[in-house]
Design a protein around this motif. Structure first.
Motif, mmCIF file in Angstrom:
data_model
loop_
_atom_site.group_PDB
_atom_site.id
_atom_site.type_symbol
_atom_site.label_atom_id
_atom_site.label_comp_id
_atom_site.label_asym_id
_atom_site.label_seq_id
_atom_site.Cartn_x
_atom_site.Cartn_y
_atom_site.Cartn_z
ATOM 1 N N SER A 1 0.837 -1.195 0.000
ATOM 2 C CA SER A 1 0.000 0.000 0.000
ATOM 3 C C SER A 1 0.867 1.238 0.000
ATOM 4 C CB SER A 1 -0.914 -0.007 1.235
ATOM 5 O OG SER A 1 -1.670 1.182 1.334
ATOM 6 N N VAL A 2 0.300 2.331 -0.482
ATOM 7 C CA VAL A 2 0.938 3.634 -0.324
ATOM 8 C C VAL A 2 0.614 4.145 1.078
ATOM 9 C CG1 VAL A 2 0.819 4.160 -2.778
ATOM 10 C CG2 VAL A 2 -1.046 4.882 -1.279
ATOM 11 N N TRP A 3 1.403 5.105 1.536
ATOM 12 C CA TRP A 3 1.152 5.696 2.844
ATOM 13 C C TRP A 3 -0.128 6.527 2.807
ATOM 14 C CZ3 TRP A 3 2.892 4.901 7.549
ATOM 15 C CH2 TRP A 3 2.585 5.830 8.545
ATOM 16 N N PRO A 4 -0.983 6.494 3.843
ATOM 17 C CA PRO A 4 -0.782 5.873 5.155
ATOM 18 C C PRO A 4 -1.284 4.441 5.202
ATOM 19 C CG PRO A 4 -2.735 7.245 5.223
ATOM 20 C CD PRO A 4 -2.166 7.387 3.828
ATOM 21 N N PHE A 5 -0.705 3.676 6.096
ATOM 22 C CA PHE A 5 -1.146 2.309 6.375
ATOM 23 C C PHE A 5 -0.740 1.983 7.812
ATOM 24 C CE2 PHE A 5 2.861 2.299 3.976
ATOM 25 C CZ PHE A 5 3.737 1.805 4.934
ATOM 26 N N GLY A 6 -1.284 0.894 8.335
ATOM 27 C CA GLY A 6 -0.995 0.503 9.706
ATOM 28 C C GLY A 6 -0.213 -0.786 9.768
ATOM 29 N N ALA A 7 0.272 -1.095 10.961
ATOM 30 C CA ALA A 7 1.087 -2.289 11.141
ATOM 31 C C ALA A 7 0.294 -3.574 10.886
ATOM 32 C CB ALA A 7 1.688 -2.307 12.544
ATOM 33 N N SER A 8 -1.028 -3.552 11.094
ATOM 34 C CA SER A 8 -1.827 -4.754 10.798
ATOM 35 C C SER A 8 -1.726 -5.130 9.329
ATOM 36 C CB SER A 8 -3.291 -4.529 11.182
ATOM 37 O OG SER A 8 -3.462 -4.499 12.579
ATOM 38 N N THR A 9 -1.765 -4.116 8.467
ATOM 39 C CA THR A 9 -1.632 -4.362 7.025
ATOM 40 C C THR A 9 -0.269 -4.945 6.696
ATOM 41 O OG1 THR A 9 -3.176 -2.577 6.499
ATOM 42 C CG2 THR A 9 -1.652 -3.243 4.765
ATOM 43 N N ILE A 10 0.783 -4.391 7.300
ATOM 44 C CA ILE A 10 2.137 -4.879 7.033
ATOM 45 C C ILE A 10 2.316 -6.282 7.590
ATOM 46 C CG2 ILE A 10 4.584 -4.458 7.403
ATOM 47 C CD1 ILE A 10 3.163 -2.496 5.480
ATOM 48 N N ASN A 11 1.756 -6.550 8.766
ATOM 49 C CA ASN A 11 1.892 -7.888 9.341
ATOM 50 C C ASN A 11 1.233 -8.948 8.465
ATOM 51 O OD1 ASN A 11 3.380 -7.080 11.563
ATOM 52 N ND2 ASN A 11 1.600 -6.847 12.889
ATOM 53 N N ALA A 12 0.065 -8.624 7.915
ATOM 54 C CA ALA A 12 -0.596 -9.573 7.017
ATOM 55 C C ALA A 12 0.272 -9.832 5.787
ATOM 56 C CB ALA A 12 -1.968 -9.039 6.610
ATOM 57 N N PHE A 13 0.868 -8.781 5.261
ATOM 58 C CA PHE A 13 1.763 -8.885 4.107
ATOM 59 C C PHE A 13 2.979 -9.747 4.451
ATOM 60 C CE2 PHE A 13 5.226 -6.774 1.584
ATOM 61 C CZ PHE A 13 4.778 -7.128 0.319
ATOM 62 N N VAL A 14 3.570 -9.514 5.614
ATOM 63 C CA VAL A 14 4.741 -10.284 6.037
ATOM 64 C C VAL A 14 4.380 -11.744 6.252
ATOM 65 C CG1 VAL A 14 6.446 -10.551 7.884
ATOM 66 C CG2 VAL A 14 5.915 -8.274 7.002
ATOM 67 N N ARG A 15 3.179 -12.013 6.786
ATOM 68 C CA ARG A 15 2.744 -13.403 6.941
ATOM 69 C C ARG A 15 2.662 -14.099 5.583
ATOM 70 N NH1 ARG A 15 0.571 -15.583 11.549
ATOM 71 N NH2 ARG A 15 0.385 -14.231 13.382
ATOM 72 N N GLY A 16 2.175 -13.387 4.586
ATOM 73 C CA GLY A 16 2.104 -13.975 3.254
ATOM 74 C C GLY A 16 3.473 -14.306 2.705
ATOM 75 N N ILE A 17 4.431 -13.390 2.870
ATOM 76 C CA ILE A 17 5.793 -13.634 2.383
ATOM 77 C C ILE A 17 6.432 -14.790 3.149
ATOM 78 C CG2 ILE A 17 8.114 -12.644 2.269
ATOM 79 C CD1 ILE A 17 6.856 -9.974 1.623
ATOM 80 N N ARG A 18 6.188 -14.828 4.434
ATOM 81 C CA ARG A 18 6.793 -15.893 5.230
ATOM 82 C C ARG A 18 6.343 -17.268 4.738
ATOM 83 N NH1 ARG A 18 6.527 -19.372 9.378
ATOM 84 N NH2 ARG A 18 8.358 -19.444 10.768
ATOM 85 N N MET A 19 5.054 -17.425 4.450
ATOM 86 C CA MET A 19 4.575 -18.704 3.947
ATOM 87 C C MET A 19 5.246 -19.045 2.622
ATOM 88 S SD MET A 19 2.698 -21.373 4.344
ATOM 89 C CE MET A 19 1.534 -20.965 5.641
ATOM 90 N N SER A 20 5.372 -18.051 1.744
ATOM 91 C CA SER A 20 6.035 -18.267 0.459
ATOM 92 C C SER A 20 7.474 -18.719 0.664
ATOM 93 C CB SER A 20 5.994 -16.970 -0.362
ATOM 94 O OG SER A 20 6.722 -17.093 -1.569
ATOM 95 N N ASP A 21 8.170 -18.092 1.600
ATOM 96 C CA ASP A 21 9.568 -18.436 1.860
ATOM 97 C C ASP A 21 9.704 -19.821 2.483
ATOM 98 O OD1 ASP A 21 10.583 -16.113 0.841
ATOM 99 O OD2 ASP A 21 11.121 -15.217 2.762
ATOM 100 N N VAL A 22 8.857 -20.120 3.472
ATOM 101 C CA VAL A 22 8.964 -21.405 4.163
ATOM 102 C C VAL A 22 8.682 -22.557 3.196
ATOM 103 C CG1 VAL A 22 7.865 -22.859 5.916
ATOM 104 C CG2 VAL A 22 8.526 -20.516 6.471
ATOM 105 N N LEU A 23 7.687 -22.395 2.336
ATOM 106 C CA LEU A 23 7.428 -23.414 1.326
ATOM 107 C C LEU A 23 8.527 -23.454 0.270
ATOM 108 C CD1 LEU A 23 3.561 -23.177 0.823
ATOM 109 C CD2 LEU A 23 4.865 -24.757 2.247
ATOM 110 N N GLY A 24 9.340 -22.388 0.218
ATOM 111 C CA GLY A 24 10.490 -22.357 -0.679
ATOM 112 C C GLY A 24 11.761 -22.878 -0.042
ATOM 113 N N GLY A 25 11.689 -23.297 1.230
ATOM 114 C CA GLY A 25 12.853 -23.909 1.854
ATOM 115 C C GLY A 25 13.466 -23.155 3.005
#
Length: 658
Positions: free
Chosen positions: A189-213
């Protein structure tokens, strides 16, 4: 002159004279020897320590890091000396003496600068301590690149932010090793945004990474520069049991908060939020709420007796000296007070959780490669990862990220609690998954309450679950207490992307040309631009249907080990391009790039081998580079090699780039 010892302290970050805080094997360790002397004037002295592994190790001799004054006015005043780093003889233990097991230290000699040696009674100047094996702390920090202002400007953390965060965790946390990795990714997202939005985004990346090894025991953190505005940090839950999938995010910048002068406050702020992911609650002082009982007065490191003293062993590479941190002046990092460090309470709690997490599985083998030659087939997918945010106060929610994977569904996220004890009225949250059958699949999911909120804030949280794929999936509904609060509809039919290549963004007022589409390693840019062409089938399907469903989204991954493991460079983007942080290339001459297109329920994968340096040679599909057409996928139409069109590496700046 008679010199006597007031005590010997072995410290790494926080300690008392009874040595109740465990010593971590391998961690930087300082032995502090406190001295008094029968003299009328201060003495400037050096010291020599001898140390050995118990029971029969040979003696090692260690010289004091600096000279210190023995002030006769402070004879016997141990607390005064412990609270200042220059009032003790400090000895830095070499790595060979910090292994797990027992260590004996003894002051061997004290002398004046003009060599005068003093006798020191031996029994008071020795101590035996035990070092405990402790696993590393695994952490990946994702710098979030975002746009703000008009005209739009780009913001992301500075190199100093990452450096000081890693240094602070290594110095303050109860570990000898921080298994650190970092990358910059374009945010959702463009600014402004909150940490809840970023945390959801980071959770998505984490799943992608973990399934990638990536090791499933790795903690993920989203780091947001305050250039465009201050985003208050949040942890996406406080797990009551070991659960490294709990993520957090927070701000960083050069502010001092009135006490931090090292150039970035991101270090202790990140330490606070990551501690939440390790099960630590707030110490409810200086405005912090939603916490748990804390043993010391006013959020301090020690009660009024000053028994516990913090000690920062320093980081010479960053110009940070050793510092004693008086326990009645400094406060626990889990409070909202100034002058923050780790108390013995937080330090031992974090160590216990890191040990517990280390016993968890590192994760399953990564998803297989897309295929040897073609590797482009559309997958019906074995699972669907869903991340959603909820606001209980407003009875609203948003399905943030829906991503298809080939891996069958595994465990869902461990239940996490956001404050002390279990809430009396947890919400009923479920997902309705619609497929070819007449009725939806109804899946109850766990609501993960956000932590680090202030009194009066809305009650917010996250859903993070991996669902089994169903046939002809078309729609997903987020249901809160019986009411549908958001709906996700499948995007365009997915197809493999084409013409993956790198390019330089066109400057304002200019057209992109072939000559301008080359980025060499010496361009000075920290990110490379990757572009591709979307599947033509998706566009045609949309035109035939006369509708505009949710767009196809793209995830870009990079592999430096020929596809054995993958790291996410861009996630859930709607644009057919991505800026890739060059740090993901490491020292590799060639990398594999994977572009995954998904409509949420199905996905298609395209891979390409690319060079990261001019002149790097490629071997693709077992053929020499001269036989490989970088402008085409094997088995698909493309421009052939020939005069004026050499085959070869496809990363700009390399010979033969398209």
């Amino acid at each position: 002159v008679i010199v006597t010892s007031d005590g010997v302290e072995v410290t790494q970050a926080i300690q008392n004279m009874s040595h109740l805080v465990p010593l971590v094997a391998g961690k930087r360790t300082v032995v502090r020897v406190y001295l008094s002397a029968t003299t009328s004037t201060p003495l400037l002295v050096h010291g020599l320590l001898k140390a050995r592994r118990r029971p029969r190790g040979r003696w090692h001799f260690i010289r004091s890091a600096a000279a210190t004054y023995i002030d006769p006015a402070e004879n016997g005043q141990l607390r005064v000396k412990r609270e200042h780093e220059t009032k003790s003889l400090n000895f830095i233990l070499p790595a060979a003496l910090r292994a797990a097991g027992q260590l004996e230290v003894k002051l061997a000699r004290v002398w004046q600068t003009a060599p005068v040696t003093f006798f020191v009674p031996p029994l008071a100047a020795r101590r035996t301590v035990t070092f405990l094996s402790t696993p590393p702390f695994r952490v990946r920090v994702l710098g979030i690149r975002y746009q703000f202002g008009t005209p739009a400007s780009s913001a992301e953390p500075s190199p100093l932010d990452y450096t000081l965060i890693e240094s602070w965790l290594r110095r303050a946390y109860p570990v000898a090793q921080v298994q650190w990795s970092q990358a910059v990714v374009s945010g959702p997202s463009v600014w402004p945004f909150g940490a809840s939005t970023i945390n959801a985004f980071v959770r998505g990346i984490r799943m992608s990474d973990v399934l990638g090894g990536v090791d499933d025991r790795t903690h993920y953190y989203g780091l947001v520069a305050d250039t465009g505005g201050f985003m208050r940090g949040l942890a996406s839950g406080i797990p009551g049991a070991p659960d490294p999938s709990t993520v957090a995010s927070g701000p960083t910048g050069p502010g001092t908060f009135g006490w931090d002068t090292d150039g970035s406050y991101g270090d202790w702020y990140t330490g606070h939020e990551l501690a939440h992911t390790l099960g630590r609650f707030h110490a409810e002082f200086c405005g912090a709420g939603g916490g748990a009982p804390y043993p010391f007065t006013n959020g301090q490191l020690s009660n009024a007796d000053g028994a516990f003293v913090g000690f920062d062993t320093g980081d010479a590479a960053q110009g940070l000296p050793m510092r004693a941190l008086p326990g009645t002046v400094w406060h626990d990092v889990m409070s909202y007070c100034s002058s923050q460090w780790l108390s013995s309470f937080t330090y031992t709690g974090i160590r216990d959780r890191i040990v517990q997490e280390d016993a968890l599985p590192a994760g399953a083998a990564p998803e297989g490669r897309a295929g040897r030659a073609r590797g482009r087939a559309v997958s019906h997918s074995g699972s669907v990862h869903v991340v959603a945010t909820l606001n209980l106060t407003r009875a609203s929610g948003r399905i943030g990220h829906v991503t298809a994977y080939d891996r069958p569904a595994r465990r869902t996220t461990v239940a996490a609690q956001g404050a002390r004890g279990r809430r009396s009225a947890e919400p009923e949250v479920s997902l309705r998954f619609y497929g070819s059958g007449p009725r939806p699949h109804i899946i109850p999911v766990v609501f993960i309450r956000d932590a680090c909120t202030n009194r009066g804030d809305d009650v917010t949280g996250t859903v993070d679950t991996l669902l089994p794929a169903i046939k002809d999936a078309s729609r997903l509904e987020l249901v809160l207490n019986g009411q549908v609060v958001d709906t996700f509809t499948a995007g365009d039919p997915v197809g493999v992307v084409r013409n993956i290549h790198s390019a330089r963004p066109a400057r304002a007022g200019t057209r992109r040309s072939r000559a301008a589409s080359r980025i060499s390693d010496d361009s000075g840019e920290e990110a490379a631009l990757l572009t591709w062409q979307p599947s033509g089938g998706a566009r045609r399907a949309r035109a035939r249907a006369g509708r505009a469903p949710s767009p196809v989204r793209y995830t870009v991954q990079v592999s430096t080990d020929d596809g054995a493991t993958w790291q996410t460079a861009a996630f859930d983007s709607t644009e057919p391009q991505a800026r890739i942080d060059r740090q993901l290339f490491g020292e590799a001459d060639t990398i594999k790039v994977r572009v995954v297109a998904t409509n949420g329920f199905r996905r298609a994968v395209s891979e390409k081998t690319m060079a990261t340096r001019p002149g790097a040679l490629l071997k693709t599909q077992g053929r020499p580079a001269s036989d490989w057409n970088p402008g085409a996928v094997p088995g698909m139409p493309g421009r052939p090699c020939g005069p004026g069109r050499p085959c070869g590496p496809a990363w700009p700046g390399s010979p033969g780039s398209p």
